[in-house]
Design an enzyme around this catalytic site. Structure first.
Site, PDB file in Angstrom:
ATOM      1  N   LEU A  45       0.832  -1.196   0.000  1.00 54.60           N
ATOM      2  CA  LEU A  45       0.000   0.000   0.000  1.00 54.60           C
ATOM      3  C   LEU A  45       0.871   1.251   0.000  1.00 54.60           C
ATOM      4  O   LEU A  45       0.538   2.253  -0.640  1.00 54.60           O
ATOM      5  CB  LEU A  45      -0.931   0.009   1.211  1.00 54.60           C
ATOM      6  CG  LEU A  45      -1.849   1.231   1.315  1.00 54.60           C
ATOM      7  CD1 LEU A  45      -2.792   1.312   0.125  1.00 54.60           C
ATOM      8  CD2 LEU A  45      -2.630   1.211   2.618  1.00 54.60           C
ATOM      9  N   TYR A  46       1.976   1.210   0.729  1.00 55.08           N
ATOM     10  CA  TYR A  46       2.903   2.339   0.720  1.00 55.08           C
ATOM     11  C   TYR A  46       3.332   2.661  -0.707  1.00 55.08           C
ATOM     12  O   TYR A  46       3.288   3.821  -1.141  1.00 55.08           O
ATOM     13  CB  TYR A  46       4.127   2.024   1.578  1.00 55.08           C
ATOM     14  CG  TYR A  46       5.257   3.021   1.415  1.00 55.08           C
ATOM     15  CD1 TYR A  46       5.144   4.320   1.912  1.00 55.08           C
ATOM     16  CD2 TYR A  46       6.429   2.665   0.761  1.00 55.08           C
ATOM     17  CE1 TYR A  46       6.172   5.238   1.755  1.00 55.08           C
ATOM     18  CE2 TYR A  46       7.462   3.580   0.597  1.00 55.08           C
ATOM     19  CZ  TYR A  46       7.324   4.857   1.101  1.00 55.08           C
ATOM     20  OH  TYR A  46       8.339   5.770   0.939  1.00 55.08           O
ATOM     21  N   ALA A  47       3.738   1.633  -1.452  1.00 52.20           N
ATOM     22  CA  ALA A  47       4.152   1.829  -2.846  1.00 52.20           C
ATOM     23  C   ALA A  47       3.003   2.380  -3.684  1.00 52.20           C
ATOM     24  O   ALA A  47       3.196   3.263  -4.536  1.00 52.20           O
ATOM     25  CB  ALA A  47       4.651   0.515  -3.429  1.00 52.20           C
TER      26      ALA A  47
END
Length: 443
Positions: free
Chosen positions: A252-254
Site C-alpha cells: 500500500l505504501y508503494a
C-alpha cells in the site's frame, strides 16, 4: 413579578404549595401576556438578549484564541500557529542570505531526510521554514532532537499537519516561497498492513492539500517531492529505470507513492506547477529512522538480542541499493537548483511547466547478510541471526537503481559506499544513545 415567581417556585415549606397565591400568580401572568403587542415585545427582548450573549461569547473566545497563539510560540516550534511573534519567526527563518538564493518550505523537516536537507540549504544561505507534525510512528524524541539541531542553525519548524489547508495558506501569505521540498509522508512498507488509513491520509490527502496551496499561491513555487523506489514493485528488470513500468505495486505504501506521481502530473498539467519527483533507494545514515533494518539491527546486536534476517522464497538473500544520506541530500539540492519555474498564477496555467522524475540510489546493491557482517565489524559484536523466509508483507526481494538520468541532468554522483556509510552511522549511534559493553538492559 420576579419576587412572586420565586416565592411560588421555591415555597417556604418544602413539599407544600400555597394554592391561593398560585391563583394570584396565574392572573398576573395572563394579564402580562394578554395582548399580541406585549408578546411581540417579549420575543424581541429574548432575541436581543440571545444575540448579545452570543456576540460577547464570540468576542471572548476570539480574544482568548489570539492570546494563546501569540503567547505560546517558542523560538524553535509551537503547537499553535498565528500571531505576530509566530509570523516574525517564519519570516526570519525564510530570509535568504545569499545572492540568487531561494526560500524553501520543507515539509517533514523533523524527519531523517528533511532535517539533513534543511541544514544543507541553510548552510549555503537559503531561507528555510520547516513543517512537521512530529507523529508517533517512531520515537518523537528523535524528531525533536533533529528539530533542536535545526533551531541552532536558525531554522524555524512549524508544528502542524500538511493536511491543514488553513495553516498552509497562512504560511504562503506570510512568505512568498520560491520552492517547496515535500518530504512529509507516512513511511514504512510493513506498517501499512496495520494502519492503512494513515498512508492515505498523509501520502495522498496530504499531498493534494499541499498541491492545492501551491497552485493557489502567487507566485507559485517549484515543487520537489519524495516518491520512492517502492513504486517499481514487482518489476524484475534490473537495474530499475525511470522509463520502466510501475503499475504493479507490492505494498500500500508503494501504491500511495505511485498515486502521488499521477496526482502531481495532473497538477502539473492543469495548473502549470513545476514538479520533480525523487525515487529514493533505501536511505541510511546518522539520525536515521529507527524502523529501518540497519538501525534496528544495530540496536539488537548491541543489546545481545537476535535479529531476524529475511530471505527470498528461493532462499536467495535479499539485496538493497543502500544510499547514504549525504548523497541523497546532494540529489535533493540539485533538484531544487535545476527546477524550472511554475507557470501558473492564482491557480491558472499560463504555459507548460517542467515535470521530472529521477532515481536517487547508490547503484551497488548489497545483500542483507553482507550488511549485517559490516555492522558486526564496526560494532565489534557478533550478531545472533534468525534466518526466516520473507513473509508476504509488501517487501520486495531486491532494489537496484539506474541513476544515469539524474547523473546527466542533475550532476548526481553517489560517492559513499556502504562500509564507509555504516561506519559513520555506528559512530553517531554510539555517541547519541551511548553504550556500555555488557549492558543488555537496552538504550
Amino acid at each position: 413579578m420576579r419576587l412572586l415567581m420565586e416565592e411560588e417556585l421555591f415555597p417556604s415549606t418544602p413539599g407544600k404549595v400555597k394554592i391561593e397565591r398560585a391563583h394570584a400568580f396565574n392572573r398576573q401572568f395572563h394579564r402580562c401576556f394578554a395582548s399580541t403587542s406585549t408578546m411581540f415585545l417579549w420575543a424581541l427582548f429574548l432575541i436581543a438578549l440571545t444575540i448579545s450573549y452570543l456576540s460577547f461569547k464570540s468576542f471572548v473566545d476570539t480574544g482568548t484564541h489570539y492570546f494563546n497563539l501569540s503567547s505560546s510560540v517558542s523560538s524553535s516550534s509551537s503547537h499553535a500557529w498565528g500571531g505576530l511573534q509566530w509570523e516574525k519567526h517564519v519570516r526570519t527563518s525564510a530570509e535568504i542570505r545569499r545572492a540568487e538564493g531561494m526560500s524553501v518550505l520543507v515539509t517533514g523537516a523533523g524527519g531523517f531526510v528533511g532535517s539533513h536537507v534543511s541544514l544543507a540549504l541553510r548552510k549555503r544561505g537559503d531561507g528555510v521554514v520547516g513543517l512537521d507534525n512530529f507523529n508517533t510512528y517512531y520515537d518523537p524524541s528523535l524528531k525533536r532532537a533533529r528539530r533542536n539541531l535545526l533551531s541552532k542553525s536558525g531554522i524555524f519548524v512549524v508544528e502542524g499537519d500538511v493536511n491543514d489547508a488553513r495553516l498552509l495558506a497562512r504560511l504562503f501569505d506570510v512568505v512568498a516561497f520560491t520552492h517547496v521540498m515535500h518530504l512529509a509522508a507516512q513511511a514504512g512498507v510493513r506498517y501499512a498492513m496495520e494502519n492503512p488509513a494513515s498512508y492515505v491520509h498523509s501520502n495522498v490527502a496530504g499531498l493534494v492539500t499541499l498541491l492545492e496551496a501551491c497552485k493557489s499561491a502567487d507566485p507559485q513555487p517549484a515543487i520537489v517531492w519524495a516518491s520512492s523506489s517502492s513504486v517499481y514493485g514487482l518489476n524484475d528488470k534490473v537495474p530499475f529505470s525511470e522509463s520502466d513500468k510501475t503499475d504493479r505495486p507490492a505494498s500500500l505504501y508503494a501504491a500511495t507513492k505511485k498515486a502521488g506521481e499521477e496526482i502531481t502530473h495532473t497538477y502539473n498539467h492543469i495548473y502549470g506547477l513545476s514538479v520533480t519527483g525523487l525515487r529514493f533507494f533505501t536511505v541510511y545514515g546518522p539520525w536515521g529512522r529507527p524502523d529501518m533494518a540497519y538501525f534496528s539491527f544495530t540496536r539488537n546486536i548491541l543489546q545481545g538480542k537476535p535479529i531476524t534476517v529475511y530471505r527470498g522464497k528461493d532462499k536467495k538473500n535479499l539485496a538493497r541499493d543502500f544510499t547514504y544520506i549525504d548523497d541523497i541530500v546532494k540529489g535533493c539540492v540539485a533538484s531544487l537548483d535545476t527546477a524550472g519555474r511554475s507557470t501558473g498564477s492564482g491557480g491558472k496555467k499560463r504555459g507548460p511547466a517542467p515535470y521530472r522524475i529521477y532515481n536517487l540510489g547508490n547503484t551497488s546493491p548489497v545483500s542483507v547478510p553482507d550488511l549485517v557482517g559490516i555492522l558486526e565489524r564496526h560494532l565489534k559484536v557478533k550478531a545472533k541471526k534468525n534466518m526466516v523466509e520473507m513473509p508476504g508483507n509488501g517487501d520486495v526481494p531486491f532494489t537496484h537503481a539506474n541513476v544515469s538520468l539524474a547523473r546527466n541532468e542533475l550532476g548526481y554522483k553517489p560517492t559513499t559506499d556502504l562500509n564507509t556509510g555504516l561506519r559513520k552511522f555506528v559512530k553517531w549511534y554510539l555517541s547519541y544513545y551511548g553504550y556500555n559493553k555488557g549492558d543488555k538492559s537496552g538504550m
